[in-house]
Design a protein around this motif. Structure first.
Motif, mmCIF file in Angstrom:
data_model
loop_
_atom_site.group_PDB
_atom_site.id
_atom_site.type_symbol
_atom_site.label_atom_id
_atom_site.label_comp_id
_atom_site.label_asym_id
_atom_site.label_seq_id
_atom_site.Cartn_x
_atom_site.Cartn_y
_atom_site.Cartn_z
ATOM 1 N N VAL A 435 10.996 19.489 2.791
ATOM 2 C CA VAL A 435 12.356 18.937 2.728
ATOM 3 C C VAL A 435 13.188 19.653 1.666
ATOM 4 C CG1 VAL A 435 13.718 16.884 2.183
ATOM 5 C CG2 VAL A 435 11.699 16.697 3.646
ATOM 6 N N GLU A 436 12.599 19.889 0.496
ATOM 7 C CA GLU A 436 13.337 20.581 -0.560
ATOM 8 C C GLU A 436 13.659 22.017 -0.164
ATOM 9 O OE1 GLU A 436 11.419 20.267 -4.319
ATOM 10 O OE2 GLU A 436 11.509 18.078 -4.375
ATOM 11 N N ALA A 437 12.732 22.667 0.535
ATOM 12 C CA ALA A 437 12.994 24.029 1.002
ATOM 13 C C ALA A 437 14.137 24.037 2.010
ATOM 14 C CB ALA A 437 11.738 24.628 1.619
ATOM 15 N N LEU A 438 14.169 23.029 2.875
ATOM 16 C CA LEU A 438 15.261 22.926 3.838
ATOM 17 C C LEU A 438 16.601 22.831 3.107
ATOM 18 C CD1 LEU A 438 15.511 22.476 7.040
ATOM 19 C CD2 LEU A 438 16.028 20.126 6.412
ATOM 20 N N ALA A 439 16.656 21.973 2.081
ATOM 21 C CA ALA A 439 17.893 21.828 1.317
ATOM 22 C C ALA A 439 18.262 23.121 0.592
ATOM 23 C CB ALA A 439 17.747 20.683 0.319
ATOM 24 N N ARG A 440 17.263 23.875 0.201
ATOM 25 C CA ARG A 440 17.504 25.098 -0.562
ATOM 26 C C ARG A 440 18.023 26.235 0.319
ATOM 27 N NH1 ARG A 440 15.214 27.955 -5.135
ATOM 28 N NH2 ARG A 440 14.965 30.182 -4.690
ATOM 29 N N TYR A 441 17.470 26.348 1.526
ATOM 30 C CA TYR A 441 17.735 27.548 2.315
ATOM 31 C C TYR A 441 18.730 27.365 3.465
ATOM 32 C CZ TYR A 441 13.735 29.575 -0.134
ATOM 33 O OH TYR A 441 12.877 30.052 -1.097
ATOM 34 N N LYS A 442 18.916 26.141 3.939
ATOM 35 C CA LYS A 442 19.820 25.951 5.065
ATOM 36 C C LYS A 442 21.275 25.996 4.622
ATOM 37 C CE LYS A 442 17.216 25.340 8.747
ATOM 38 N NZ LYS A 442 17.307 26.226 9.918
ATOM 39 N N LEU A 447 23.145 21.513 7.335
ATOM 40 C CA LEU A 447 22.622 20.261 6.782
ATOM 41 C C LEU A 447 23.542 19.088 7.130
ATOM 42 C CD1 LEU A 447 21.498 21.490 3.253
ATOM 43 C CD2 LEU A 447 20.002 20.846 5.158
ATOM 44 N N ASP A 448 24.845 19.314 7.069
ATOM 45 C CA ASP A 448 25.792 18.258 7.412
ATOM 46 C C ASP A 448 25.639 17.837 8.878
ATOM 47 O OD1 ASP A 448 26.832 18.152 4.878
ATOM 48 O OD2 ASP A 448 28.596 19.385 5.325
ATOM 49 N N MET A 449 25.437 18.812 9.767
ATOM 50 C CA MET A 449 25.264 18.480 11.183
ATOM 51 C C MET A 449 23.986 17.680 11.397
ATOM 52 S SD MET A 449 26.612 21.750 13.402
ATOM 53 C CE MET A 449 25.637 23.020 12.577
ATOM 54 N N MET A 450 22.924 18.052 10.699
ATOM 55 C CA MET A 450 21.659 17.337 10.832
ATOM 56 C C MET A 450 21.796 15.902 10.330
ATOM 57 S SD MET A 450 19.063 20.401 9.711
ATOM 58 C CE MET A 450 17.575 19.410 9.837
ATOM 59 N N ARG A 451 22.466 15.728 9.202
ATOM 60 C CA ARG A 451 22.679 14.374 8.677
ATOM 61 C C ARG A 451 23.521 13.541 9.637
ATOM 62 N NH1 ARG A 451 23.839 17.336 3.760
ATOM 63 N NH2 ARG A 451 22.064 17.244 2.319
ATOM 64 N N ILE A 468 12.356 15.596 7.178
ATOM 65 C CA ILE A 468 13.340 16.596 7.616
ATOM 66 C C ILE A 468 14.657 16.490 6.850
ATOM 67 C CG2 ILE A 468 14.669 17.580 9.507
ATOM 68 C CD1 ILE A 468 12.577 16.752 11.449
ATOM 69 N N VAL A 469 15.417 15.427 7.072
ATOM 70 C CA VAL A 469 16.779 15.352 6.545
ATOM 71 C C VAL A 469 16.755 14.994 5.057
ATOM 72 C CG1 VAL A 469 19.043 14.318 6.788
ATOM 73 C CG2 VAL A 469 17.591 14.622 8.804
ATOM 74 N N PRO A 470 17.244 15.878 4.202
ATOM 75 C CA PRO A 470 17.237 15.597 2.765
ATOM 76 C C PRO A 470 18.368 14.665 2.365
ATOM 77 C CG PRO A 470 18.130 17.796 3.170
ATOM 78 C CD PRO A 470 17.725 17.239 4.502
ATOM 79 N N LYS A 471 18.023 13.611 1.636
ATOM 80 C CA LYS A 471 18.974 12.734 0.947
ATOM 81 C C LYS A 471 20.140 12.285 1.819
ATOM 82 C CE LYS A 471 17.861 14.704 -3.580
ATOM 83 N NZ LYS A 471 18.352 15.406 -4.769
ATOM 84 N N LEU A 472 19.867 11.315 2.672
ATOM 85 C CA LEU A 472 20.940 10.715 3.455
ATOM 86 C C LEU A 472 21.924 9.973 2.563
ATOM 87 C CD1 LEU A 472 19.200 9.267 6.618
ATOM 88 C CD2 LEU A 472 20.899 11.067 6.522
#
Length: 472
Positions: A435-442, A447-451, A468-472
């Protein structure tokens, strides 16, 4: 509603014996990779889609979150529940039926709890072939394959799990059920919702069944193992095998010298494939449903050209089914061999096939500099650009000390992958691990679309929260 009242409501739906308190659910509270210490209020085992829907509705009314689980063989903590007060594991293992095999439509409808090997056998019994296959096929279940968009050994010919799906049955966060098991190959009547749920790791809905494409069975094949000096030669060979065979390359696996050495040291039935060792090995399989015996000649022609161009050092072509199985056994033994060797830091990365040699030329020296004494064991699906860039601890090193370097190792490898336009999560998913890697690299917009999608389908964040989705 108290926890006890919630559990009583769940017992009324599925039966008392199918609601396990955490103290009696040890097998469901294990993380295959050992990265997490799962915890849950209880494990609920519904028998069918209707019971799943009623369980989800009851959990919503009680303010409980739901973590779907099928085989629990994932490698990123996707089904590792993490709250002993709020989270309930919904095990899909009792939804294990093959509902239908439609021979004329070449499709199969399978429930999420069906073991992959059983689904393969059902297709074979009907005279057809279900090409999704993984080393864990005897343990993993269809629901997890769908949740992670599993890849495996046949992706180069048949695609990932997503490419085999024609329809889904999904229980939504509010308990409603979306039925889409028609098996249509053409349907442009709206957004492609199937693709939305495949690979969503139970965070958008719980898939209870799917319709898959089937194929004609393989009736001729040839398997060869190449000894190589350079991974660039593997890239050339896989392209030539695809072209020469008419896209009948069904498997194409790159293996490093270190990974093969560990397999031969630890796994019964693995022997050194050649009289001398090579830096790289390529396992290639051609397979076709067309009658005849023309694939060996194609393999021979590609081998002859590669020898003439000095692209390979040695080759071993299987002469019968037993020898082909032995060659594949070597490849399938790489993951357990690394486990037997001790601590291993794992990476599941992908790049355009053409960039794999450059990635290896950058990543191998970088990781050796970052972690002195580390033993890289890269292997994987060169035909689709997916490598498992795994790192075994230094010989004689301490497991805990080595695993403490995981975060540093991940950043070194993932920085190179992303810089080259690749992905740090190829076929295992994001789960809780990345999850943290997703937030770092996407990209922020991604990320906004995924949220936005998560919020639209699960506004109360009740389905697999934290995945998957970091920090809703």
């Amino acid at each position: 509603m108290t926890s006890n009242e919630a559990l009583e409501a769940l017992r009324d739906i599925v039966g008392s014996s199918q609601v396990l308190p955490a103290a009696d659910a040890a097998s469901y509270l294990k993380d295959w990779r050992g990265e997490f210490e799962p915890a849950a209020l209880a494990v609920v085992r519904p028998a069918d889609t209707d019971e799943v829907a009623r369980v989800i509705e009851a959990c919503a009314e009680a303010g409980l979150a739901v973590v779907a689980q099928s085989g629990n063989t994932g490698l990123v903590g996707g089904s590792a529940a993490g709250d002993a007060q709020r989270e309930v594991i919904v095990s899909l293992e009792r939804l294990d039926r093959v509902r239908e095999v439609d021979v004329d439509n070449a499709t199969m409808t399978v429930e999420a709890g069906c073991i992959l090997a059983d689904a393969q056998q059902a297709a074979a019994d009907a005279g057809l072939y279900f090409p999704l296959t993984l080393a864990s096929k005897a343990r993993c279940r269809i629901g997890g394959n769908l949740a992670t968009n599993a890849g495996g050994l046949n992706v180069v010919r048949y695609g990932n799990t997503r490419d085999l799906v024609l329809g889904l049955e999904v229980v939504l966060a509010d308990g409603r059920v979306w039925h889409n098991l028609s098996g249509l190959r053409k349907d442009n009547s709206g957004f492609d919702l199937n693709d939305l749920f495949v690979g969503s790791e139970g965070a958008l809905g719980i898939v209870t069944a799917a319709v898959f494409k089937l194929y004609d069975p393989i009736v001729q094949q040839v398997v060869a193992l190449f000894g190589l000096d350079d991974p660039a030669d593997a890239v050339v060979l896989q392209r030539r095998l695809i072209a020469a065979s008419g896209h009948n390359l069904t498997g194409c696996e790159l293996m490093s010298r270190q990974s093969v050495e560990l397999a031969c040291a630890h796994i019964e039935g693995c022997d050194k494939p050649f009289a001398r060792e090579y830096d790289w090995y390529l396992l290639a399989e051609l397979g076709s449903s067309a009658e005849g015996d023309w694939l060996p000649a194609i393999m021979d022609s590609v081998v002859a050209r590669a020898k003439y161009e000095n692209r390979l050092r040695d080759v071993r072509i299987a002469t019968d089914a037993a020898s082909a199985i032995r060659l594949w056994h070597l490849r399938e033994s790489l993951p357990p061999a690394q486990v037997a060797e001790g601590a291993s830091i794992k990476h599941d990365i992908s790049l355009p096939v053409s960039k794999l040699p450059t990635f290896l030329s950058r990543a191998l020296p970088a990781i050796k500099q970052a972690l002195p004494g580390v033993r890289p064991c890269p292997f994987g699906h060169v035909g689709d650009g997916n490598l498992h860039f795994n790192l075994s601890k230094p010989a004689g090193g301490d497991d805990s000390a080595f695993m403490a370097e995981s975060e540093h190792a991940h950043q070194v490898v993932h920085d190179i992958v992303v810089d080259m336009g690749g992905s740090f999560a190829a076929e295992h998913g994001i789960g809780r691990l990345k999850v943290e890697a997703l937030a770092r690299y996407k990209q922020p917009v991604e990320l906004d679309m995924m949220r936005a999608i998560k919020t639209a389908l699960d506004p109360d964040n009740r389905l697999n929260p934290g995945v998957i989705v970091p920090k809703l």
